[in-house]
Design a protein around this motif. Structure first.
Motif, PDB file in Angstrom:
ATOM      1  N   LEU A 144       0.824  -1.226   0.000  1.00  0.00           N
ATOM      2  CA  LEU A 144       0.000   0.000   0.000  1.00  0.00           C
ATOM      3  C   LEU A 144       0.858   1.276   0.000  1.00  0.00           C
ATOM      4  CD1 LEU A 144      -2.773   1.468   0.298  1.00  0.00           C
ATOM      5  CD2 LEU A 144      -2.516   1.217   2.752  1.00  0.00           C
ATOM      6  N   VAL A 145       1.982   1.244   0.746  1.00  0.00           N
ATOM      7  CA  VAL A 145       2.750   2.489   0.935  1.00  0.00           C
ATOM      8  C   VAL A 145       3.292   3.052  -0.385  1.00  0.00           C
ATOM      9  CG1 VAL A 145       4.738   3.535   2.078  1.00  0.00           C
ATOM     10  CG2 VAL A 145       3.231   2.008   3.350  1.00  0.00           C
ATOM     11  N   PRO A 146       4.082   2.257  -1.161  1.00  0.00           N
ATOM     12  CA  PRO A 146       4.541   2.847  -2.438  1.00  0.00           C
ATOM     13  C   PRO A 146       3.396   3.172  -3.388  1.00  0.00           C
ATOM     14  CG  PRO A 146       5.237   0.544  -2.258  1.00  0.00           C
ATOM     15  CD  PRO A 146       4.650   0.922  -0.935  1.00  0.00           C
ATOM     16  N   MET A 147       2.337   2.354  -3.322  1.00  0.00           N
ATOM     17  CA  MET A 147       1.178   2.631  -4.185  1.00  0.00           C
ATOM     18  C   MET A 147       0.541   3.978  -3.818  1.00  0.00           C
ATOM     19  SD  MET A 147      -2.460   0.690  -4.267  1.00  0.00           S
ATOM     20  CE  MET A 147      -2.208  -0.662  -5.355  1.00  0.00           C
TER      21      MET A 147
ATOM     22  N   LEU B 151       9.507  14.933  -4.148  1.00  0.00           N
ATOM     23  CA  LEU B 151       9.766  13.734  -4.959  1.00  0.00           C
ATOM     24  C   LEU B 151      10.886  12.899  -4.353  1.00  0.00           C
ATOM     25  CD1 LEU B 151       9.462  15.045  -8.644  1.00  0.00           C
ATOM     26  CD2 LEU B 151       7.818  13.701  -7.357  1.00  0.00           C
ATOM     27  N   PHE B 152      11.905  13.581  -3.847  1.00  0.00           N
ATOM     28  CA  PHE B 152      13.030  12.885  -3.209  1.00  0.00           C
ATOM     29  C   PHE B 152      12.538  12.123  -1.969  1.00  0.00           C
ATOM     30  CE2 PHE B 152      16.777  13.290  -0.243  1.00  0.00           C
ATOM     31  CZ  PHE B 152      17.545  12.329  -0.875  1.00  0.00           C
ATOM     32  N   LEU B 153      11.721  12.780  -1.154  1.00  0.00           N
ATOM     33  CA  LEU B 153      11.189  12.115   0.043  1.00  0.00           C
ATOM     34  C   LEU B 153      10.241  10.972  -0.331  1.00  0.00           C
ATOM     35  CD1 LEU B 153      10.517  15.163   2.380  1.00  0.00           C
ATOM     36  CD2 LEU B 153      12.336  13.474   2.578  1.00  0.00           C
ATOM     37  N   CYS B 154       9.510  11.134  -1.432  1.00  0.00           N
ATOM     38  CA  CYS B 154       8.623  10.056  -1.904  1.00  0.00           C
ATOM     39  C   CYS B 154       9.448   8.804  -2.206  1.00  0.00           C
ATOM     40  CB  CYS B 154       7.897  10.477  -3.183  1.00  0.00           C
ATOM     41  SG  CYS B 154       6.601  11.671  -2.896  1.00  0.00           S
ATOM     42  N   CYS B 155      10.569   9.007  -2.897  1.00  0.00           N
ATOM     43  CA  CYS B 155      11.423   7.863  -3.259  1.00  0.00           C
ATOM     44  C   CYS B 155      11.952   7.195  -1.999  1.00  0.00           C
ATOM     45  CB  CYS B 155      12.597   8.326  -4.117  1.00  0.00           C
ATOM     46  SG  CYS B 155      12.087   8.763  -5.758  1.00  0.00           S
ATOM     47  N   ILE B 156      12.399   7.994  -1.038  1.00  0.00           N
ATOM     48  CA  ILE B 156      12.926   7.421   0.203  1.00  0.00           C
ATOM     49  C   ILE B 156      11.812   6.677   0.938  1.00  0.00           C
ATOM     50  CG2 ILE B 156      13.807   8.029   2.496  1.00  0.00           C
ATOM     51  CD1 ILE B 156      15.549  10.055   1.164  1.00  0.00           C
TER      52      ILE B 156
ATOM     53  N   VAL C  72       3.316  11.652  -5.798  1.00  0.00           N
ATOM     54  CA  VAL C  72       4.083  11.866  -7.037  1.00  0.00           C
ATOM     55  C   VAL C  72       3.164  12.408  -8.134  1.00  0.00           C
ATOM     56  CG1 VAL C  72       5.574  10.783  -8.768  1.00  0.00           C
ATOM     57  CG2 VAL C  72       5.721  10.045  -6.385  1.00  0.00           C
ATOM     58  N   ALA C  73       1.975  11.780  -8.276  1.00  0.00           N
ATOM     59  CA  ALA C  73       1.042  12.240  -9.323  1.00  0.00           C
ATOM     60  C   ALA C  73       0.656  13.704  -9.096  1.00  0.00           C
ATOM     61  CB  ALA C  73      -0.198  11.351  -9.329  1.00  0.00           C
ATOM     62  N   GLU C  74       0.418  14.076  -7.841  1.00  0.00           N
ATOM     63  CA  GLU C  74       0.046  15.462  -7.542  1.00  0.00           C
ATOM     64  C   GLU C  74       1.202  16.406  -7.865  1.00  0.00           C
ATOM     65  OE1 GLU C  74      -3.014  16.558  -6.540  1.00  0.00           O
ATOM     66  OE2 GLU C  74      -2.173  18.569  -6.757  1.00  0.00           O
ATOM     67  N   MET C  75       2.430  15.976  -7.581  1.00  0.00           N
ATOM     68  CA  MET C  75       3.589  16.830  -7.870  1.00  0.00           C
ATOM     69  C   MET C  75       3.740  17.079  -9.371  1.00  0.00           C
ATOM     70  SD  MET C  75       4.942  17.976  -5.182  1.00  0.00           S
ATOM     71  CE  MET C  75       3.285  18.079  -4.630  1.00  0.00           C
TER      72      MET C  75
END
Lengths: 510, 149
Positions: free
Chosen positions: A203-206, A399-404, A213-216
């Motif tokens: 669920l988390v990466p999804m 975006l960087f924090l999303c990847c982490i 990410v989509a909003e960014m």
């Protein structure tokens, strides 16, 4: 009560209070930035909580949700651009107040109304969830399956303008939840030979992909316009324009009480969401006012009505989650991942099996309300500056924090691929009007829906006539059909009215 | 939106049929005797999606529930450009992560997105990745005691 007092002992420690404060502050900043909502904040921060004690972790995430709900008023008042859709009615009167040089007054009233709404709604959650859970324990798989189906249909029908698209999104969510090894036969489903998919999609990466990410990407496309909106605003030199006077308090307190009640009821009903709550509250206040014509030109009551309801929705949306295990909102759906991760499975059994943990969460929620007041009041001027940061400087960091965040869950690059795939899906679902909220709720409910559906088939021995012995299931089955019919009729009427309105405009112009 | 609904309904309908006819039978084995088929729920959801997609296409063809405003495009050039640019930055960053080290991937992601979104000030382009990576190092490596490898 005893558990709650012990809960306060557990929460009132420097470490937990620090993380609640971090959560509230982070949430307030995220809320203030247009487009970055509480769901984004919570989704990105879940992996950060892997290494925290359970109470501190959950408290921090709840702090983000509460802070963000309150912070969204900042951009609504100062920029006329709501941080979240639920703050749109705040902008109706908040922005005119800001243009009159009364931005500080509007911000303060927004904060006070938020805190009161949030605090009272938390008390409603505490009072309602446990008794409701006792009834929920009497429900069997057939009834639960019918309730889950009803909730999903209700949410799908109400999310967005098109019920068809909402239901498609919900079905997709359930479909994606079936990926992985099936628990009864241990047969892999739709894994395409990838071992990483054996346990299903995480669920988390999804959620990070679809929400953040989509909003960014969408924000990136509108960066220039957003930055232009962040124009300078001027404060009045009159001290009364920078504070809430006693007269205004007297006028606003009943409004806040009504807003809290509306927000709490809307929050308990799955799928309605904070936007419905804040608009209903704003409308009710306008109708009850002696000067309804002044609304929209800078009435402080408008800010109080919208913000109290908006923030009351967050705690009360946990009532169906805690009592029935059904997430009524996207934030509740994402929080399930965090709660399970920290050893607490939402649902009626948690009150019996882990009453202390539940009480700790309640105590943390109440403390978060108080911290929200302190952080919001002390940092109001600072948070007001946050919105002036150009969006092009915010997107790379997010975006960087999303990847982490995505990576930390499994320590595998596969999570990043999942995040990116669902970011793409999230982007197109946003643009085409398919509700990603319904998708995520369908995904979270999916395993439970499938399990109870299979159990129901076995209990009923594949004979529909045996449903006669399950009146609650029949009731919710009928409710599902009625809901679909009612929502379809209501949408058709709305569309017909809009079509008539748009036809009338060119006629008048010509 | 009307045209977009028709196209998305068509794509989803084809997707649903493909899943029902080819993918689900190929990717999910049949259940042993006495068990409920593991294909049951995936099949049901796909049948639902296909049926609803057909309805969506039908509604958009007949124009039911649409206003003249719905004829406008739902995709804006600036958003599609942002999607392309950010996708490109992610592609480079993921490649660097796979073939070199996480640090380079992080720098590429931050710097790449900054440049893609129009930031040209050298000081910002240097300070921002440095600051963010430092914060991540402090929080994850020092405070939480974990590593990113």
């Amino acid at each position: 009560m005893e558990y709650l007092l012990t809960g306060f002992q557990h929460v009132l420690t420097p470490v937990t209070l620090l993380w609640v404060t971090v959560g509230v502050t982070l949430g307030y900043i995220l809320g203030a930035l247009p487009g970055l909502g509480k769901a984004t904040g919570v989704a990105v921060c879940i992996p950060l909580t892997f290494y925290l004690p359970p109470v501190a972790a959950i408290a921090m995430l709840i702090g983000i949700a509460k802070g963000s709900a309150a912070g969204s008023a900042v951009s609504a008042i100062l920029l006329n651009t709501p941080g979240e859709p639920s703050s749109a009615p705040t902008a109706l009167d908040g922005y005119p107040l800001a243009r009159q040089g009364k931005a500080q007054k509007a911000l303060k009233m927004g904060l006070f109304a938020s805190v009161i709404g949030d605090f009272l709604s938390t008390l409603i959650l505490i009072a309602l969830a446990a008794p409701l859970a006792q009834y929920a324990l009497l429900i069997g798989p057939v009834e639960l399956c019918a309730i889950l189906l009803f909730s999903l249909t209700f949410i799908g029908g109400l999310a967005g303008r098109s019920m068809l698209k909402g239901l498609i999104a919900a079905a997709f969510g359930v479909f994606f939840a079936t990926i992985g090894i099936e628990t009864e036969t241990f047969i892999p489903r739709l894994t395409f030979g990838l071992l990483e998919l054996d346990e299903g999609i995480s669920l988390v990466p999804m959620a990070i992909g679809m929400l953040a990410v989509a909003e960014m990407v969408v924000q990136g496309g509108n960066a220039r316009q957003l930055d232009q909106e962040a124009q300078a605003f001027a404060d009045s030199s009159n001290p009364d324009d920078r504070r809430v006077t006693w007269g205004e308090w007297r006028r606003c307190l009943p409004v806040i009480g009504r807003g809290t009640l509306i927000g709490a009821v809307v929050g308990i009903l799955p799928g309605l969401g904070a936007s419905v709550g804040s608009f209903l509250s704003y409308g009710a206040t306008q109708r009850a006012s002696k000067t309804p014509e002044k609304f929209g030109s800078g009435m402080i009551e408008g800010v109080a009505a919208a913000e109290s309801a908006d923030n009351a929705v967050v705690p009360s949306s946990f009532v169906p989650l805690f009592a029935l295990g059904i997430p009524g909102s996207v934030i509740a759906a994402i929080l399930i991942a965090a709660l399970v991760l920290h050893g607490l499975t939402p649902g009626p059994l948690m009150f019996r099996e882990q009453p202390q943990m539940v009480a700790d969460i309640y105590a943390a929620m109440l403390c978060a309300s108080v911290i929200l007041l302190i952080v919001g009041y002390a940092g109001q001027r600072l948070f007001a500056q946050v919105i002036r940061v150009p969006i092009r400087l915010i997107i790379p960091g997010v975006l960087f924090l999303c990847c982490i965040g995505a990576y930390m869950e499994t320590n595998s690059i596969f999570s990043i691929y999942v995040m990116l795939a669902f970011a793409l899906l999230g982007f197109f679902s946003r643009k085409l009007g398919f509700s990603f909220v319904t998708f995520l709720i369908g995904f979270v409910i999916g395993p439970n829906l499938e399990l109870t559906f299979r159990q129901s088939l076995q209990l009923l021995n594949h004979d529909p006539m045996r449903l006669a012995g399950h009146p609650i299931a029949i009731l919710f089955g009928v409710l599902t059909i009625v809901t679909v019919a009612l929502i379809a009729r209501s949408n058709a009427r709305l569309a017909a009215r809009q079509a008539a309105d748009s036809d009338a405009v060119p006629t008048q112009q010509s | 939106m009307k045209k977009a609904d028709f196209v998305s309904g068509l794509i989803l309908g084809v997707f649903g049929l493909t899943m029902l006819i080819f993918v689900i039978p190929a990717q999910i084995e049949t259940a042993p005797e006495g068990y409920i088929s593991p294909r049951l729920v995936p099949n049901l959801t796909m049948i639902l999606i296909t049926g609803l997609s057909a309805l969506l296409m039908l509604r958009s063809l007949r124009g039911i529930g649409y206003t003249p405003m719905d004829d406008s495009s739902v995709f804006f050039r600036s958003e599609m450009m942002a999607l392309l640019k950010i996708s490109g930055v992610f592609a480079v960053s993921v490649a660097l992560f796979a073939w070199s080290m996480p640090l380079l991937a992080g720098i590429a992601l931050i710097v790449g997105t900054l440049i893609a979104l129009g930031e040209r000030r050298p000081l910002v382009i240097v300070v921002m990745p440095t600051g963010l990576l430092l914060v991540v190092w402090l929080v994850f490596y020092r405070l939480l005691g974990t590593v990113i490898v």
